[in-house]
Design a protein around this motif. Structure first.
Motif, PDB file in Angstrom:
ATOM      1  N   ASP A 117       0.750  -1.110   0.030  1.00  0.00           N
ATOM      2  CA  ASP A 117      -0.056   0.108  -0.082  1.00  0.00           C
ATOM      3  C   ASP A 117       0.933   1.240   0.132  1.00  0.00           C
ATOM      4  O   ASP A 117       0.920   2.091  -0.748  1.00  0.00           O
ATOM      5  N   SER A 118       1.735   1.477   1.015  1.00  0.00           N
ATOM      6  CA  SER A 118       2.781   2.355   1.109  1.00  0.00           C
ATOM      7  C   SER A 118       4.043   2.088   1.864  1.00  0.00           C
ATOM      8  O   SER A 118       3.828   1.385   2.883  1.00  0.00           O
ATOM      9  N   THR A 119       5.084   2.192   1.071  1.00  0.00           N
ATOM     10  CA  THR A 119       6.376   2.000   2.029  1.00  0.00           C
ATOM     11  C   THR A 119       6.609   2.718   3.284  1.00  0.00           C
ATOM     12  O   THR A 119       6.935   1.969   4.235  1.00  0.00           O
ATOM     13  N   ASN A 120       5.826   4.060   3.594  1.00  0.00           N
ATOM     14  CA  ASN A 120       6.020   4.436   4.830  1.00  0.00           C
ATOM     15  C   ASN A 120       4.972   3.705   5.845  1.00  0.00           C
ATOM     16  O   ASN A 120       5.524   3.499   7.048  1.00  0.00           O
ATOM     17  N   ASN A 121       3.901   3.353   5.400  1.00  0.00           N
ATOM     18  CA  ASN A 121       3.187   2.352   6.227  1.00  0.00           C
ATOM     19  C   ASN A 121       3.754   1.032   6.721  1.00  0.00           C
ATOM     20  O   ASN A 121       3.681   0.545   7.522  1.00  0.00           O
ATOM     21  N   ASP A 132       5.533  -1.519  -7.099  1.00  0.00           N
ATOM     22  CA  ASP A 132       4.270  -0.931  -7.135  1.00  0.00           C
ATOM     23  C   ASP A 132       3.483  -0.523  -5.598  1.00  0.00           C
ATOM     24  O   ASP A 132       3.453  -1.123  -4.922  1.00  0.00           O
ATOM     25  N   GLN A 133       3.359   0.886  -5.556  1.00  0.00           N
ATOM     26  CA  GLN A 133       2.976   1.180  -4.262  1.00  0.00           C
ATOM     27  C   GLN A 133       1.593   1.894  -4.620  1.00  0.00           C
ATOM     28  O   GLN A 133       1.247   2.774  -5.270  1.00  0.00           O
ATOM     29  N   PHE A 134       0.542   0.828  -4.247  1.00  0.00           N
ATOM     30  CA  PHE A 134      -0.676   1.149  -4.639  1.00  0.00           C
ATOM     31  C   PHE A 134      -1.595   2.175  -3.981  1.00  0.00           C
ATOM     32  O   PHE A 134      -2.679   2.588  -4.267  1.00  0.00           O
ATOM     33  N   ALA A 135      -1.253   2.496  -2.821  1.00  0.00           N
ATOM     34  CA  ALA A 135      -1.948   3.572  -1.925  1.00  0.00           C
ATOM     35  C   ALA A 135      -1.006   4.587  -1.426  1.00  0.00           C
ATOM     36  O   ALA A 135      -0.931   4.826  -0.390  1.00  0.00           O
ATOM     37  N   GLY A 136      -0.118   4.997  -2.190  1.00  0.00           N
ATOM     38  CA  GLY A 136       1.084   6.093  -1.742  1.00  0.00           C
ATOM     39  C   GLY A 136       0.274   7.240  -1.180  1.00  0.00           C
ATOM     40  O   GLY A 136      -0.736   7.836  -1.526  1.00  0.00           O
ATOM     41  N   ARG A 137       0.965   7.576  -0.121  1.00  0.00           N
ATOM     42  CA  ARG A 137       0.452   8.871   0.348  1.00  0.00           C
ATOM     43  C   ARG A 137       1.312  10.091   0.215  1.00  0.00           C
ATOM     44  O   ARG A 137       2.510  10.026   0.495  1.00  0.00           O
ATOM     45  N   GLY A 138       0.790  11.196   0.163  1.00  0.00           N
ATOM     46  CA  GLY A 138       1.714  12.537   0.009  1.00  0.00           C
ATOM     47  C   GLY A 138       1.441  13.528   0.994  1.00  0.00           C
ATOM     48  O   GLY A 138       0.681  13.018   2.085  1.00  0.00           O
ATOM     49  N   GLN A 139       1.850  14.716   0.875  1.00  0.00           N
ATOM     50  CA  GLN A 139       1.676  15.616   1.918  1.00  0.00           C
ATOM     51  C   GLN A 139       0.262  16.152   2.003  1.00  0.00           C
ATOM     52  O   GLN A 139      -0.496  16.209   0.930  1.00  0.00           O
ATOM     53  N   ARG A 140      -0.357  16.807   2.868  1.00  0.00           N
ATOM     54  CA  ARG A 140      -1.505  17.372   3.019  1.00  0.00           C
ATOM     55  C   ARG A 140      -2.568  16.179   2.598  1.00  0.00           C
ATOM     56  O   ARG A 140      -3.554  16.711   1.746  1.00  0.00           O
ATOM     57  N   VAL A 158      -2.810  11.860  -2.305  1.00  0.00           N
ATOM     58  CA  VAL A 158      -2.437  10.359  -2.607  1.00  0.00           C
ATOM     59  C   VAL A 158      -1.208  10.708  -3.449  1.00  0.00           C
ATOM     60  O   VAL A 158      -1.008  11.827  -4.153  1.00  0.00           O
ATOM     61  N   TRP A 159      -0.404   9.717  -3.370  1.00  0.00           N
ATOM     62  CA  TRP A 159       0.872   9.804  -4.258  1.00  0.00           C
ATOM     63  C   TRP A 159       0.788   8.611  -5.350  1.00  0.00           C
ATOM     64  O   TRP A 159       0.710   7.436  -5.004  1.00  0.00           O
ATOM     65  N   TYR A 160       0.493   9.057  -6.649  1.00  0.00           N
ATOM     66  CA  TYR A 160       0.292   8.052  -7.823  1.00  0.00           C
ATOM     67  C   TYR A 160       1.570   7.895  -8.614  1.00  0.00           C
ATOM     68  O   TYR A 160       2.153   9.061  -8.831  1.00  0.00           O
ATOM     69  N   THR A 207       9.761   4.984  -5.340  1.00  0.00           N
ATOM     70  CA  THR A 207       9.056   4.915  -4.209  1.00  0.00           C
ATOM     71  C   THR A 207       9.615   4.001  -2.971  1.00  0.00           C
ATOM     72  O   THR A 207       9.642   2.961  -3.172  1.00  0.00           O
ATOM     73  N   PHE A 208      10.005   5.007  -2.188  1.00  0.00           N
ATOM     74  CA  PHE A 208      10.745   3.942  -0.943  1.00  0.00           C
ATOM     75  C   PHE A 208      10.812   4.821   0.382  1.00  0.00           C
ATOM     76  O   PHE A 208      10.510   5.988   0.200  1.00  0.00           O
ATOM     77  N   SER A 209      11.107   4.280   1.267  1.00  0.00           N
ATOM     78  CA  SER A 209      11.153   4.836   2.793  1.00  0.00           C
ATOM     79  C   SER A 209      12.371   4.193   3.466  1.00  0.00           C
ATOM     80  O   SER A 209      12.879   3.073   3.295  1.00  0.00           O
ATOM     81  N   LYS A 259       8.383  22.577 -12.498  1.00  0.00           N
ATOM     82  CA  LYS A 259       7.790  21.482 -12.530  1.00  0.00           C
ATOM     83  C   LYS A 259       8.328  20.426 -11.357  1.00  0.00           C
ATOM     84  O   LYS A 259       9.444  20.477 -10.902  1.00  0.00           O
ATOM     85  N   LYS A 260       7.510  19.673 -10.825  1.00  0.00           N
ATOM     86  CA  LYS A 260       7.681  18.601  -9.523  1.00  0.00           C
ATOM     87  C   LYS A 260       8.122  17.382 -10.143  1.00  0.00           C
ATOM     88  O   LYS A 260       7.511  16.560 -10.616  1.00  0.00           O
ATOM     89  N   LEU A 261       9.446  17.099  -9.345  1.00  0.00           N
ATOM     90  CA  LEU A 261      10.107  15.919 -10.067  1.00  0.00           C
ATOM     91  C   LEU A 261       9.878  14.895  -8.810  1.00  0.00           C
ATOM     92  O   LEU A 261       9.639  13.623  -9.131  1.00  0.00           O
ATOM     93  N   GLY A 262       9.543  15.239  -7.546  1.00  0.00           N
ATOM     94  CA  GLY A 262       9.488  14.467  -6.395  1.00  0.00           C
ATOM     95  C   GLY A 262       8.974  15.028  -5.259  1.00  0.00           C
ATOM     96  O   GLY A 262       8.989  16.456  -5.091  1.00  0.00           O
ATOM     97  N   GLY A 263       8.828  14.182  -4.261  1.00  0.00           N
ATOM     98  CA  GLY A 263       8.202  14.879  -2.908  1.00  0.00           C
ATOM     99  C   GLY A 263       8.505  13.720  -1.876  1.00  0.00           C
ATOM    100  O   GLY A 263       8.988  12.645  -2.212  1.00  0.00           O
ATOM    101  N   MET A 264       8.333  14.176  -0.621  1.00  0.00           N
ATOM    102  CA  MET A 264       8.536  13.205   0.543  1.00  0.00           C
ATOM    103  C   MET A 264       7.434  13.526   1.734  1.00  0.00           C
ATOM    104  O   MET A 264       6.917  14.510   1.708  1.00  0.00           O
ATOM    105  N   LEU A 265       7.421  12.435   2.198  1.00  0.00           N
ATOM    106  CA  LEU A 265       6.384  12.350   3.357  1.00  0.00           C
ATOM    107  C   LEU A 265       7.421  11.766   4.560  1.00  0.00           C
ATOM    108  O   LEU A 265       7.601  10.534   4.402  1.00  0.00           O
ATOM    109  N   GLY A 299       9.962   8.920   3.605  1.00  0.00           N
ATOM    110  CA  GLY A 299       9.065   8.462   2.440  1.00  0.00           C
ATOM    111  C   GLY A 299       9.500   9.283   1.265  1.00  0.00           C
ATOM    112  O   GLY A 299       9.319  10.412   1.364  1.00  0.00           O
ATOM    113  N   ILE A 300      10.224   8.749   0.193  1.00  0.00           N
ATOM    114  CA  ILE A 300      10.425   9.516  -0.995  1.00  0.00           C
ATOM    115  C   ILE A 300       9.776   8.997  -2.291  1.00  0.00           C
ATOM    116  O   ILE A 300       9.879   7.887  -2.416  1.00  0.00           O
ATOM    117  N   GLY A 301       9.313   9.637  -3.059  1.00  0.00           N
ATOM    118  CA  GLY A 301       8.544   9.329  -4.164  1.00  0.00           C
ATOM    119  C   GLY A 301       9.458  10.275  -5.421  1.00  0.00           C
ATOM    120  O   GLY A 301       9.392  11.627  -5.325  1.00  0.00           O
TER     121      GLY A 301
END
Ligand code: BTN
Length: 241
Positions: free
Chosen positions: A7-11, A33-41, A44-46, A54-56, A105-111, A127-129
């Motif tokens: 679901d999410s590597t952070n979870n 395949d992270q099928f329920a990735g979470r982003g900030q605020r 979802v992170w697709y 997609t890793f933590s 443009k956004k290349l990536g983000g972190m949670l 967590g980095i995407g």
């Protein structure tokens, strides 16, 4: 550890932290395949399976006071920046607090999820995407881009992951050794829109302001017509020109 799907590597990392034997610092959980990735605020992170990173990473920055947890954000952002900068050069920047940008443009983000113990950080799940080999983005992805869209070339995910981890480790160790000013100043020097007059929105007010810095605890400092103001992530929207 590399997972086919999760679901999410952070979870996943938070679950093993609470369920099993001690998990060593530096553990990396990566998913194809992270099928329920979470982003900030609460976003979802697709990411298209198999194409992106997609890793933590688990850090245990117990030498960082909880009030200074933004230093961990700085370390992680700088690590990703330095891994990409030989490939992408000077259009790369860190958009406060921890997005990786190429131009506008956004290349990536972190949670980053910190687990506190008293006034210290016990565990930090970083967590980095990062969009690497994905060519098409849904309209809902807004201003997303990827390494392959910029360079028209595919990159080996595992090599890029290793580079990112090495650079994060380097900044982490320098923070641990007490070089907090170095980490803060380097972060500032990479900041998107630093010292440029741009448009923002806060509390329904649209204004032109200039980013001047980041407080020690991570608030964005903007020069506003009424004077200098500090913003948290929830209070500020970056507008396009
Ligand atoms: C953002 O820009 O909103 C942050 C995106 C963070 C996505 C990464 S992918 C790996 C890790 N696991 C998650 O569920 N989220 C982060």
């Amino acid at each position: 550890m590399s997972l086919k799907e999760v679901d999410s590597t952070n979870n996943f990392l938070k679950n093993i932290l609470s369920n099993s034997k001690p998990v060593p610092e530096g553990t990396v959980i990566m998913a194809e395949d992270q099928f329920a990735g979470r982003g900030q605020r609460e976003n979802v992170w697709y990411a298209e399976p198999g194409k992106n990173l997609t890793f933590s990473i688990l850090l245990k920055p117990n030498f960082v006071d909880a009030r200074m947890q933004f230093d961990v954000t700085r370390v992680a952002s700088l690590g990703v920046y330095d891994a990409l900068s030989p490939l992408l050069g000077n259009q790369l920047s860190i958009k406060w607090p921890n997005d990786i940008y190429y131009g506008d443009k956004k290349l990536g983000g972190m949670l980053i999820e910190n687990i506190l113990q008293g006034s210290q950080i016990k565990n930090s799940v970083v967590g980095i995407g990062l969009n690497v080999n994905q060519n098409n983005f849904p309209d809902t992805a807004g201003n997303a881009t990827s390494v392959t869209q910029i360079l028209h070339k595919d990159y080996e995910l595992k090599n890029l992951l290793a580079e990112i981890c090495n650079h994060i480790e380097r900044y982490y160790l320098s923070l641990k050794a007490g070089s907090v000013d170095f980490v803060r100043n380097t972060y500032l020097s990479r900041l998107y829109r630093l010292n440029e007059a741009k448009r923002y929105e806060s509390n329904g007010e649209v204004f032109t302001g200039t980013i001047r810095g980041v407080t020690d605890n991570g608030l964005l400092i903007i020069d506003h017509a009424d004077g200098q103001k500090h913003f948290s992530l929830k209070e500020l929207v970056f507008l396009k020109d």
